[in-house]
Design an enzyme around this catalytic site. Structure first.
Site, PDB file in Angstrom:
ATOM      1  N   LYS A   1      63.281   9.423 -53.750  1.00 31.59           N
ATOM      2  CA  LYS A   1      63.576   9.955 -52.690  1.00 31.59           C
ATOM      3  C   LYS A   1      62.495  10.979 -52.052  1.00 31.59           C
ATOM      4  O   LYS A   1      62.157  10.851 -50.864  1.00 31.59           O
ATOM      5  CB  LYS A   1      64.757  11.043 -52.971  1.00 31.59           C
ATOM      6  CG  LYS A   1      65.973   9.915 -53.327  1.00 31.59           C
ATOM      7  CD  LYS A   1      67.250  10.979 -53.723  1.00 31.59           C
ATOM      8  CE  LYS A   1      67.188  12.140 -54.838  1.00 31.59           C
ATOM      9  NZ  LYS A   1      67.019  11.599 -56.170  1.00 31.59           N
TER      10      LYS A   1
ATOM     11  N   ARG B   1      56.489  11.347 -64.172  1.00 26.63           N
ATOM     12  CA  ARG B   1      56.030  11.957 -62.880  1.00 26.63           C
ATOM     13  C   ARG B   1      55.313  13.157 -62.949  1.00 26.63           C
ATOM     14  O   ARG B   1      55.474  14.082 -63.928  1.00 26.63           O
ATOM     15  CB  ARG B   1      57.629  12.390 -62.261  1.00 26.63           C
ATOM     16  CG  ARG B   1      57.379  13.418 -61.142  1.00 26.63           C
ATOM     17  CD  ARG B   1      58.465  13.361 -60.167  1.00 26.63           C
ATOM     18  NE  ARG B   1      59.708  13.801 -60.971  1.00 26.63           N
ATOM     19  CZ  ARG B   1      61.102  13.421 -60.434  1.00 26.63           C
ATOM     20  NH1 ARG B   1      61.232  13.200 -58.938  1.00 26.63           N
ATOM     21  NH2 ARG B   1      61.980  14.377 -61.050  1.00 26.63           N
TER      22      ARG B   1
ATOM     23  N   ARG C   1      57.306  18.835 -63.833  1.00 29.66           N
ATOM     24  CA  ARG C   1      58.608  19.651 -64.075  1.00 29.66           C
ATOM     25  C   ARG C   1      59.098  20.022 -65.326  1.00 29.66           C
ATOM     26  O   ARG C   1      59.248  18.952 -66.226  1.00 29.66           O
ATOM     27  CB  ARG C   1      59.711  18.826 -63.403  1.00 29.66           C
ATOM     28  CG  ARG C   1      59.286  19.120 -61.473  1.00 29.66           C
ATOM     29  CD  ARG C   1      60.430  18.430 -60.844  1.00 29.66           C
ATOM     30  NE  ARG C   1      61.603  18.172 -61.085  1.00 29.66           N
ATOM     31  CZ  ARG C   1      62.695  17.714 -60.369  1.00 29.66           C
ATOM     32  NH1 ARG C   1      62.339  16.878 -59.237  1.00 29.66           N
ATOM     33  NH2 ARG C   1      63.838  17.609 -60.643  1.00 29.66           N
TER      34      ARG C   1
ATOM     35  N   ARG D   1      71.072  14.238 -66.516  1.00 27.89           N
ATOM     36  CA  ARG D   1      70.686  14.034 -65.070  1.00 27.89           C
ATOM     37  C   ARG D   1      71.440  12.919 -64.536  1.00 27.89           C
ATOM     38  O   ARG D   1      72.088  12.973 -63.774  1.00 27.89           O
ATOM     39  CB  ARG D   1      69.318  14.547 -64.584  1.00 27.89           C
ATOM     40  CG  ARG D   1      69.277  15.725 -64.797  1.00 27.89           C
ATOM     41  CD  ARG D   1      67.453  15.949 -64.699  1.00 27.89           C
ATOM     42  NE  ARG D   1      66.886  15.614 -63.616  1.00 27.89           N
ATOM     43  CZ  ARG D   1      65.547  15.483 -63.370  1.00 27.89           C
ATOM     44  NH1 ARG D   1      64.711  15.652 -64.419  1.00 27.89           N
ATOM     45  NH2 ARG D   1      65.010  15.154 -62.286  1.00 27.89           N
TER      46      ARG D   1
HETATM   47  P1  ADP Z   1      63.178  11.644 -56.697  1.00 27.83           P
HETATM   48  O1  ADP Z   1      62.740  12.289 -55.598  1.00 27.83           O
HETATM   49  O2  ADP Z   1      64.133  10.489 -56.089  1.00 27.83           O
HETATM   50  O3  ADP Z   1      63.418  12.309 -57.977  1.00 27.83           O
HETATM   51  P2  ADP Z   1      60.263  10.681 -56.746  1.00 27.83           P
HETATM   52  O4  ADP Z   1      60.015  10.431 -55.463  1.00 27.83           O
HETATM   53  O5  ADP Z   1      59.664  12.076 -57.192  1.00 27.83           O
HETATM   54  O6  ADP Z   1      62.028  10.739 -57.072  1.00 27.83           O
HETATM   55  O7  ADP Z   1      59.842   9.603 -57.738  1.00 27.83           O
HETATM   56  C1  ADP Z   1      59.948   9.744 -59.395  1.00 27.83           C
HETATM   57  C2  ADP Z   1      58.572   9.170 -59.880  1.00 27.83           C
HETATM   58  O8  ADP Z   1      58.496   7.637 -59.534  1.00 27.83           O
HETATM   59  C3  ADP Z   1      57.285   9.605 -59.013  1.00 27.83           C
HETATM   60  O9  ADP Z   1      56.371   9.975 -60.455  1.00 27.83           O
HETATM   61  C4  ADP Z   1      56.855   8.497 -58.180  1.00 27.83           C
HETATM   62  O10 ADP Z   1      55.530   8.223 -58.045  1.00 27.83           O
HETATM   63  C5  ADP Z   1      57.567   7.172 -58.823  1.00 27.83           C
HETATM   64  N1  ADP Z   1      58.044   6.334 -57.918  1.00 27.83           N
HETATM   65  C6  ADP Z   1      58.433   6.426 -56.413  1.00 27.83           C
HETATM   66  N2  ADP Z   1      58.984   5.326 -55.979  1.00 27.83           N
HETATM   67  C7  ADP Z   1      58.443   4.467 -56.954  1.00 27.83           C
HETATM   68  C8  ADP Z   1      58.580   2.942 -56.784  1.00 27.83           C
HETATM   69  N3  ADP Z   1      59.190   2.204 -55.722  1.00 27.83           N
HETATM   70  N4  ADP Z   1      58.354   2.301 -57.728  1.00 27.83           N
HETATM   71  C9  ADP Z   1      57.630   2.827 -58.878  1.00 27.83           C
HETATM   72  N5  ADP Z   1      57.521   4.242 -59.061  1.00 27.83           N
HETATM   73  C10 ADP Z   1      57.891   5.129 -58.067  1.00 27.83           C
HETATM   74  P1  AMP Z   2      65.940  17.522 -57.846  1.00 23.32           P
HETATM   75  O1  AMP Z   2      64.777  17.962 -57.664  1.00 23.32           O
HETATM   76  O2  AMP Z   2      66.563  16.829 -56.511  1.00 23.32           O
HETATM   77  O3  AMP Z   2      66.143  16.153 -59.110  1.00 23.32           O
HETATM   78  O4  AMP Z   2      67.024  18.603 -58.511  1.00 23.32           O
HETATM   79  C1  AMP Z   2      66.519  19.028 -59.333  1.00 23.32           C
HETATM   80  C2  AMP Z   2      67.896  20.115 -59.950  1.00 23.32           C
HETATM   81  O5  AMP Z   2      68.409  21.011 -59.078  1.00 23.32           O
HETATM   82  C3  AMP Z   2      69.122  18.972 -60.153  1.00 23.32           C
HETATM   83  O6  AMP Z   2      69.232  18.309 -61.513  1.00 23.32           O
HETATM   84  C4  AMP Z   2      70.111  20.153 -60.261  1.00 23.32           C
HETATM   85  O7  AMP Z   2      70.182  21.093 -61.083  1.00 23.32           O
HETATM   86  C5  AMP Z   2      69.539  21.196 -58.875  1.00 23.32           C
HETATM   87  N1  AMP Z   2      70.216  20.413 -57.626  1.00 23.32           N
HETATM   88  C6  AMP Z   2      69.090  20.100 -56.662  1.00 23.32           C
HETATM   89  N2  AMP Z   2      70.101  19.605 -55.352  1.00 23.32           N
HETATM   90  C7  AMP Z   2      71.371  19.938 -55.791  1.00 23.32           C
HETATM   91  C8  AMP Z   2      72.561  19.757 -55.042  1.00 23.32           C
HETATM   92  N3  AMP Z   2      72.718  19.368 -54.034  1.00 23.32           N
HETATM   93  N4  AMP Z   2      73.702  20.236 -55.481  1.00 23.32           N
HETATM   94  C9  AMP Z   2      73.728  20.689 -57.013  1.00 23.32           C
HETATM   95  N5  AMP Z   2      72.576  20.980 -57.727  1.00 23.32           N
HETATM   96  C10 AMP Z   2      71.556  20.521 -57.236  1.00 23.32           C
END
Ligand code: ADP
Ligand code: AMP
Length: 216
Positions: free
Chosen positions: A13, A127, A161, A172
């Protein structure tokens, strides 16, 4: 345009949000980023959120809805926004619907990014981000062009993170399946749900999302 990127942690995302932000002029609203900033700044919200986040559990609906309600009032949201990581429960989706309704707005599309759980564990544990400009990378899937140097700003400081560890990931993902997947029928009933293949490579996922947005 108001777009929701819906998908499990690690679905891509944030990676895609940055691209769409640049191509479509939308502001990225990531509740995860906002909560991490609140934790780092040790605000009241941050103090309340910290334990939930460390355990891979959701922060209360009240807190995140409050954050989003304030944020969408800001000027830069007037041209539309892209929600990344919000809503995550049906209660949050209902609250968002009400907030938008009050402004005469609506969600234009919910893009579901489908990725299998095994790949998510690999994506999350690999990541890392630039500590200075927050650009995202992955140990094997997305490396900087020059090892150890951020493509975006040239920094050599990177960070991981605290919740991107194997144990918290399991929690998660369970949270996602239990509390967030009910949003799929919720938005399908509103006719705005679009599902894409998040297993594809990063550029291909961008193409799929652009196809959805350009068809609106
Ligand atoms: P989210 O925001 O949904 O938690 P991220 O965008 O941070 O996910 O992506 C998680 C990890 O996966 C990052 O290290 C990113 O570089 C990698 N990643 C994202 N999209 C892809 C993809 N389509 N294929 C392989 N790796 C990906
Ligand atoms: P994310 O960066 O989206 O993976 O979120 C990291 C953490 O933040 C999650 O595991 C939750 O603990 C908290 N969080 C983020 N967005 C929300 C949401 N919309 N509702 C509740 N908790 C959230």
């Amino acid at each position: 345009m108001i777009i929701i990127l819906l998908g499990p942690p690690g679905a891509g995302k944030g990676t895609q949000a940055i691209r769409i932000m640049e191509s479509h002029g939308l502001v990225q609203l990531s509740t995860g980023d906002m909560l991490r900033a609140a934790v780092a700044a040790e605000t009241e919200v941050g103090k309340k959120a910290k334990e939930f986040m460390a355990a891979g559990k959701l922060v209360t609906d009240e807190i995140v809805v409050g954050i989003i309600a304030d944020r969408i009032e800001e000027d830069d949201c007037k041209g539309g926004f892209l929600l990344d990581g919000f809503p995550r429960t049906v209660a949050q989706a209902e609250a968002l619907g009400q907030l938008l309704d009050d402004k005469g707005l609506k969600v234009d599309a919910v893009v579901e990014m489908k990725v299998n759980d095994e790949s998510l564990v690999d994506r999350i544990t690999g990541r890392y981000t630039c500590a200075d400009c927050n650009k995202g990378y992955h140990d094997t899937n997305l490396k900087p062009q020059k090892a150890g140097v951020c493509d975006g700003c040239g920094s050599t400081n990177f960070t991981r993170r605290a919740d991107d560890n194997r144990e918290t990931v399991t929690s998660r993902l369970a949270t996602y399946h239990a509390q967030t997947t009910p949003l799929l029928p919720f938005y399908e009933a509103q006719g705005v749900l679009r599902t894409i293949d998040g297993m594809a490579d990063i550029d291909d996922v961008t193409v799929q999302i652009n196809d959805v947005l350009n068809a609106l």
